[in-house]
Design an enzyme around this catalytic site. Structure first.
Site, PDB file in Angstrom:
ATOM      1  N   ARG A 122       0.846  -1.193   0.000  1.00 14.51           N
ATOM      2  CA  ARG A 122       0.000   0.000   0.000  1.00 14.51           C
ATOM      3  C   ARG A 122       0.878   1.238   0.000  1.00 14.51           C
ATOM      4  O   ARG A 122       0.858   2.037   0.935  1.00 14.51           O
ATOM      5  CB  ARG A 122      -0.953  -0.068   1.168  1.00 14.51           C
ATOM      6  CG  ARG A 122      -2.069  -1.052   0.837  1.00 14.51           C
ATOM      7  CD  ARG A 122      -2.933  -1.331   1.982  1.00 14.51           C
ATOM      8  NE  ARG A 122      -4.332  -1.323   1.579  1.00 14.51           N
ATOM      9  CZ  ARG A 122      -5.329  -1.566   2.395  1.00 14.51           C
ATOM     10  NH1 ARG A 122      -5.097  -1.789   3.655  1.00 14.51           N
ATOM     11  NH2 ARG A 122      -6.565  -1.540   1.974  1.00 14.51           N
ATOM     12  N   GLN A 127      -1.283   2.831  -5.404  1.00 15.98           N
ATOM     13  CA  GLN A 127      -2.633   3.175  -4.944  1.00 15.98           C
ATOM     14  C   GLN A 127      -3.718   2.782  -5.946  1.00 15.98           C
ATOM     15  O   GLN A 127      -4.780   2.302  -5.565  1.00 15.98           O
ATOM     16  CB  GLN A 127      -2.732   4.670  -4.649  1.00 15.98           C
ATOM     17  CG  GLN A 127      -2.761   4.923  -3.166  1.00 15.98           C
ATOM     18  CD  GLN A 127      -2.674   6.382  -2.799  1.00 15.98           C
ATOM     19  OE1 GLN A 127      -2.773   7.257  -3.659  1.00 15.98           O
ATOM     20  NE2 GLN A 127      -2.489   6.635  -1.529  1.00 15.98           N
ATOM     21  N   ASP A 130      -4.903  -0.867  -5.554  1.00 19.12           N
ATOM     22  CA  ASP A 130      -5.272  -1.304  -4.209  1.00 19.12           C
ATOM     23  C   ASP A 130      -6.685  -1.901  -4.178  1.00 19.12           C
ATOM     24  O   ASP A 130      -7.666  -1.251  -3.819  1.00 19.12           O
ATOM     25  CB  ASP A 130      -5.145  -0.106  -3.257  1.00 19.12           C
ATOM     26  CG  ASP A 130      -5.350  -0.493  -1.808  1.00 19.12           C
ATOM     27  OD1 ASP A 130      -5.710  -1.654  -1.548  1.00 19.12           O
ATOM     28  OD2 ASP A 130      -5.155   0.381  -0.943  1.00 19.12           O
ATOM     29  N   SER A 133      -8.635  -1.909  -0.775  1.00 22.87           N
ATOM     30  CA  SER A 133      -9.373  -0.671  -0.469  1.00 22.87           C
ATOM     31  C   SER A 133     -10.645  -0.578  -1.317  1.00 22.87           C
ATOM     32  O   SER A 133     -11.689  -0.155  -0.827  1.00 22.87           O
ATOM     33  CB  SER A 133      -8.507   0.567  -0.733  1.00 22.87           C
ATOM     34  OG  SER A 133      -7.536   0.673   0.266  1.00 22.87           O
ATOM     35  N   TYR A 229      -0.912   0.251   9.569  1.00 22.62           N
ATOM     36  CA  TYR A 229      -1.924  -0.724   9.999  1.00 22.62           C
ATOM     37  C   TYR A 229      -1.939  -0.838  11.516  1.00 22.62           C
ATOM     38  O   TYR A 229      -0.941  -0.559  12.179  1.00 22.62           O
ATOM     39  CB  TYR A 229      -1.593  -2.111   9.438  1.00 22.62           C
ATOM     40  CG  TYR A 229      -1.934  -2.279   7.992  1.00 22.62           C
ATOM     41  CD1 TYR A 229      -3.256  -2.351   7.576  1.00 22.62           C
ATOM     42  CD2 TYR A 229      -0.935  -2.382   7.035  1.00 22.62           C
ATOM     43  CE1 TYR A 229      -3.569  -2.525   6.246  1.00 22.62           C
ATOM     44  CE2 TYR A 229      -1.239  -2.555   5.696  1.00 22.62           C
ATOM     45  CZ  TYR A 229      -2.564  -2.626   5.314  1.00 22.62           C
ATOM     46  OH  TYR A 229      -2.873  -2.803   4.002  1.00 22.62           O
TER      47      TYR A 229
END
Ligand code: NAD
Length: 382
Positions: A122, A127, A130, A133, A229
């Site tokens: 990530r 991006q 991803d 997400s 995270y």
């Protein structure tokens, strides 16, 4: 590079790995895209749309698999599909390498290169790829909608001739990508929203969406890793969180739980006692069900109604119930990743690339991901 997409076979899986928009993009970059007939039907996409975008649509799976350089899929393909592919070809999709590593063992002997979208780092450069997400966004949205349809109340505050209706109270546990989307969706429907997360950064995001962030003293421990995270918490810190949640759960009409720690079982956020103290008619959606659940009383893919009248849902594949947009987002993520695998229309895997290398599970007959290798007790390849 010849990219193939099959009809997904997991029961209830309605997504498709590539949509026509991405097919067009890939075909324009000197790739061939082959689609199994009917692959997009459940997502509302017909074969003609694929053909117009430049894909070759075929009913012959036995022709498609050995011809493919890359098979893009949503769910991990069956061992028989993998066995039909050529050595050196690529499988890309949600392969669950950390949850079910043994299921990827056939790829070692078959010399397939496997890329798990769960492992795509990530970082800013990745991006657009991803997919975690993307799917979390769909989950957060849909969880609120299914809760709203189960709830014997409405979400918004309404001033009617018959008097005022108070807004629903929604509590969101875990304010990552799914949690933030759940907060935004619940706010749009007019609910009053509270949220809890162990990461301090989540607090500002919750507030910016109009929610109230619940804070608890976790004794000053580190709650976040270098990648942003959540860390696995100490039993004491987890208990402090649970005590706070139990207090707020008593007043909640809806609870959406999304708490997760990558590669670990989901943390337990609500025990039986906390659920049994909730109001009759309230609804819990446990989005952590695929990794063990956040709520002790939830059961994967079942609707549980407790003795005190709380409905608990724990869907395992909720993203598949929004197949059009879930496929569109996933497909865009995959088209971006595929750009890294090809050069001048040919498959060209550069394992030293900082997105390609870390996303790879098996390559040239070896396991190249160290976590998966240790789970399988295999030496790590390069
Ligand atoms: P996730 O699915 O792993 O976890 C969901 C949420 O649960 C997280 O917010 C986590 O903090 C929370 N959580 C874990 N244990 C908990 C506990 N015991 N109590 C309460 N909450 C708990 O996470 P995610 O949604 O995939 O991402 C989390 C964060 O990662 C994002 O908010 C963002 O900061 C970062 N992220 C970065 C990128 C990027 O840079 N490209 C992309 C996505 C996410």
């Amino acid at each position: 590079m010849r990219v193939a997409v099959l009809h997904e076979t997991l029961p209830g899986e309605e997504r498709v790995a590539l949509v026509p928009e991405s097919v067009k993009k890939l075909a324009g970059a000197k790739n061939e895209v082959w689609i199994e007939a009917g692959a997009g039907e459940a997502a509302g996409i017909n074969d003609r749309d694929y053909e117009s975008a430049g894909a070759k649509v075929t009913t012959d799976r036995t022709q498609l698999l050995p011809a493919a350089d890359v098979l893009v899929c949503v769910q991990r393909p069956s061992p028989s599909y993998m066995a039909a592919m050529r050595p050196g070809s690529v499988v890309l999709g949600f392969l669950r390498p950390l949850d079910e590593p043994t299921a990827l063992e056939p790829a070692i002997g078959l010399k397939l290169t496997t890329f798990a979208v769960e492992l795509i780092p990530r970082i800013t450069r990745a991006q657009a790829m991803d997919a975690l997400s993307s799917m979390a966004t769909v989950l957060g949205y849909k969880a609120v909608l299914i809760a709203a349809t189960q709830l014997p109340r409405m979400f918004p505050m309404l001033m009617t001739a018959a008097g005022t209706i108070v807004p629903a109270k929604v509590l969101v546990l875990g304010a990552g990508v799914a949690g933030l989307q759940a907060i935004a969706t619940a706010k749009r429907l007019g609910a009053v929203v509270e949220a809890y997360d162990v990461r301090a950064a989540a607090g500002e995001q919750v507030k910016s969406l109009g929610g109230t962030f619940l804070e608890v003293d976790l004794g000053g421990i580190a709650t976040e890793d270098a990648g942003g995270y959540a860390k696995e918490l100490t039993p004491e810190a987890l208990q402090r969180g649970r005590d706070l949640i139990a207090k707020h759960a008593r007043n909640a009409d809806v609870i959406i739980t999304t708490a997760a720690v990558p590669g670990r079982r989901a943390p337990l956020m609500m025990n039986d006692e906390a659920v049994l103290a909730m109001k009759r008619g309230s609804v819990i959606v446990d989005l952590a069900a695929p990794t063990g659940g956040n709520v002790t009383l939830s059961r994967p893919d079942e609707t549980v109604v407790t003795e005190n009248g709380v409905t608990i849902l724990a869907p395992l594949n909720l993203a598949a119930t929004v197949p059009f947009h879930a496929s569109q987002l996933f497909s865009r993520n995959m088209a971006s990743f595929l750009q890294l695998l090809g050069k001048d229309g040919q498959l060209n895997i550069n394992m030293s690339d900082d997105v390609v290398g870390p996303s790879c599970v098996t390559h040239q007959g070896q396991v190249v991901n160290s976590r998966v290798a240790s789970m399988l007790a295999e030496p790590v390849g390069r």
